[in-house]
Design a protein around this motif. Structure first.
Motif, mmCIF file in Angstrom:
data_model
loop_
_atom_site.group_PDB
_atom_site.id
_atom_site.type_symbol
_atom_site.label_atom_id
_atom_site.label_comp_id
_atom_site.label_asym_id
_atom_site.label_seq_id
_atom_site.Cartn_x
_atom_site.Cartn_y
_atom_site.Cartn_z
ATOM 1 N N ASP A 130 -9.351 -0.425 12.936
ATOM 2 C CA ASP A 130 -9.405 -1.793 12.404
ATOM 3 C C ASP A 130 -8.630 -1.889 11.090
ATOM 4 N N ILE A 131 -8.885 -0.939 10.187
ATOM 5 C CA ILE A 131 -8.203 -0.938 8.889
ATOM 6 C C ILE A 131 -6.701 -0.718 9.096
ATOM 7 N N GLU A 132 -6.368 0.185 9.997
ATOM 8 C CA GLU A 132 -4.949 0.472 10.256
ATOM 9 C C GLU A 132 -4.219 -0.766 10.783
ATOM 10 N N ASP A 133 -4.855 -1.519 11.672
ATOM 11 C CA ASP A 133 -4.241 -2.747 12.185
ATOM 12 C C ASP A 133 -3.943 -3.725 11.052
ATOM 13 N N THR A 134 -4.879 -3.869 10.126
ATOM 14 C CA THR A 134 -4.677 -4.756 8.982
ATOM 15 C C THR A 134 -3.588 -4.210 8.075
ATOM 16 N N MET A 135 -3.619 -2.908 7.822
ATOM 17 C CA MET A 135 -2.622 -2.273 6.957
ATOM 18 C C MET A 135 -1.215 -2.490 7.495
ATOM 19 N N LYS A 136 -1.040 -2.405 8.808
ATOM 20 C CA LYS A 136 0.282 -2.591 9.415
ATOM 21 C C LYS A 136 0.831 -3.990 9.157
ATOM 22 N N LYS A 137 -0.048 -4.954 8.965
ATOM 23 C CA LYS A 137 0.373 -6.324 8.683
ATOM 24 C C LYS A 137 0.614 -6.552 7.200
ATOM 25 N N THR A 138 0.175 -5.606 6.376
ATOM 26 C CA THR A 138 0.175 -5.796 4.929
ATOM 27 C C THR A 138 1.286 -5.032 4.212
ATOM 28 N N VAL A 139 1.486 -3.779 4.579
ATOM 29 C CA VAL A 139 2.475 -2.957 3.863
ATOM 30 C C VAL A 139 3.851 -3.073 4.515
ATOM 31 N N ARG A 140 4.847 -2.722 3.756
ATOM 32 C CA ARG A 140 6.220 -2.750 4.275
ATOM 33 C C ARG A 140 6.347 -1.783 5.451
ATOM 34 N N PRO A 141 7.146 -2.141 6.452
ATOM 35 C CA PRO A 141 7.261 -1.305 7.654
ATOM 36 C C PRO A 141 7.618 0.154 7.368
ATOM 37 N N GLN A 142 8.446 0.414 6.374
ATOM 38 C CA GLN A 142 8.846 1.795 6.090
ATOM 39 C C GLN A 142 7.702 2.652 5.540
ATOM 40 N N PHE A 143 6.589 2.012 5.147
ATOM 41 C CA PHE A 143 5.459 2.760 4.601
ATOM 42 C C PHE A 143 4.273 2.846 5.565
ATOM 43 N N VAL A 144 4.381 2.239 6.726
ATOM 44 C CA VAL A 144 3.268 2.211 7.676
ATOM 45 C C VAL A 144 2.898 3.618 8.145
ATOM 46 N N GLU A 145 3.862 4.409 8.547
ATOM 47 C CA GLU A 145 3.569 5.745 9.078
ATOM 48 C C GLU A 145 2.884 6.622 8.027
ATOM 49 N N LEU A 146 3.387 6.593 6.803
ATOM 50 C CA LEU A 146 2.806 7.380 5.719
ATOM 51 C C LEU A 146 1.370 6.936 5.432
ATOM 52 N N ASN A 147 1.144 5.628 5.382
ATOM 53 C CA ASN A 147 -0.200 5.116 5.118
ATOM 54 C C ASN A 147 -1.155 5.399 6.273
ATOM 55 N N SER A 148 -0.651 5.353 7.497
ATOM 56 C CA SER A 148 -1.492 5.703 8.660
ATOM 57 C C SER A 148 -1.934 7.160 8.585
ATOM 58 N N LYS A 149 -1.000 8.028 8.218
ATOM 59 C CA LYS A 149 -1.310 9.450 8.081
ATOM 60 C C LYS A 149 -2.394 9.648 7.013
ATOM 61 N N ALA A 150 -2.271 8.923 5.900
ATOM 62 C CA ALA A 150 -3.251 9.038 4.819
ATOM 63 C C ALA A 150 -4.611 8.496 5.244
ATOM 64 N N LEU A 151 -4.616 7.380 5.940
ATOM 65 C CA LEU A 151 -5.862 6.761 6.407
ATOM 66 C C LEU A 151 -6.618 7.700 7.343
ATOM 67 N N ARG A 152 -5.890 8.451 8.117
ATOM 68 C CA ARG A 152 -6.499 9.366 9.093
ATOM 69 C C ARG A 152 -6.632 10.800 8.582
ATOM 70 N N TYR A 153 -6.335 11.032 7.323
ATOM 71 C CA TYR A 153 -6.386 12.369 6.746
ATOM 72 C C TYR A 153 -7.807 12.927 6.836
ATOM 73 N N ASP A 154 -7.919 14.139 7.363
ATOM 74 C CA ASP A 154 -9.219 14.798 7.494
ATOM 75 C C ASP A 154 -9.563 15.477 6.177
ATOM 76 N N ILE A 155 -10.595 14.993 5.498
ATOM 77 C CA ILE A 155 -10.949 15.539 4.192
ATOM 78 C C ILE A 155 -11.611 16.913 4.280
ATOM 79 N N LYS A 156 -11.893 17.370 5.473
ATOM 80 C CA LYS A 156 -12.481 18.696 5.746
ATOM 81 C C LYS A 156 -13.761 18.888 5.011
#
Length: 191
Positions: free
Chosen positions: A165-191
């Motif tokens: 849900d957050i990722e879908d919103t983020m894709k509409k909010t950030v510049r396209p060139q930053f979507v992949e990086l932000n998706s990776k961060a959003l899904r980062y496993d904090i272990k």
């Protein structure tokens, strides 16, 4: 359903964008939302915090002490400063990397943040520690701490959204060139 969320840290950490992503995601899901930020000293490395209220029958973005369901602390001392707002049984998701306050730098004080993290662990039942420095090093950008923190908060089940849900919103909010990086961060496993 009602949820009180407090996001805090210092200027430049992405607190306002995090708040806007949560609010926009709530609106996408027809959840009423109100928010208020304090950002006056953000450019000087000062404290920044955002109150968010989600749910029915909310009439003001601010909420009283002892009613926050979650505090997302981008900096340990700021999380401790906002602790009076946390309700009994509430959760704190906190970045373990401190940012030296200007006053401590000028006075030559030694601030490591460890005392703040110890305080949180002694006084809060539900604390999630996030090694923000390790995350941003592994991801490759210091600008994604906010997505790492938001992803950790969402995965701990306090917010009424999924990472998707957050990722879908983020894709509409950030510049396209930053979507992949932000998706990776959003899904980062904090272990």
């Amino acid at each position: 359903m009602q949820s009180n969320i407090l996001i805090c840290g210092v200027g430049g950490q992405g607190i306002v964008l995090t708040s806007k992503l949560i609010a926009a995601t709530a609106m996408e899901h027809d959840i009423p939302v109100m928010s208020a930020e304090t950002i006056g000293m953000a450019q000087k490395g000062g404290n920044v915090f955002s109150f968010l209220r989600l749910g029915d029958d909310i009439y003001c973005p601010m909420f009283p002490e002892k009613t926050a369901d979650i505090i997302i602390g981008f900096e340990p001392a700021e999380a401790v400063r906002m602790l009076p707002y946390l309700r009994d049984g509430g959760q704190v998701v906190v970045n373990t990397h401190p940012i030296m306050p200007v006053t401590a730098t000028l006075s030559g004080s030694d601030y490591t943040g460890n005392e703040m993290l110890d305080y949180l662990q002694r006084n809060v039942e539900n604390v999630v520690l996030v090694d923000g420095n390790r995350a941003i090093e592994e991801i490759g950008s210091p600008k994604v701490l906010n997505m790492v923190m938001l992803g950790a908060a969402v995965r701990n089940g306090v917010l009424p959204f999924s990472v998707d849900d957050i990722e879908d919103t983020m894709k509409k909010t950030v510049r396209p060139q930053f979507v992949e990086l932000n998706s990776k961060a959003l899904r980062y496993d904090i272990k």
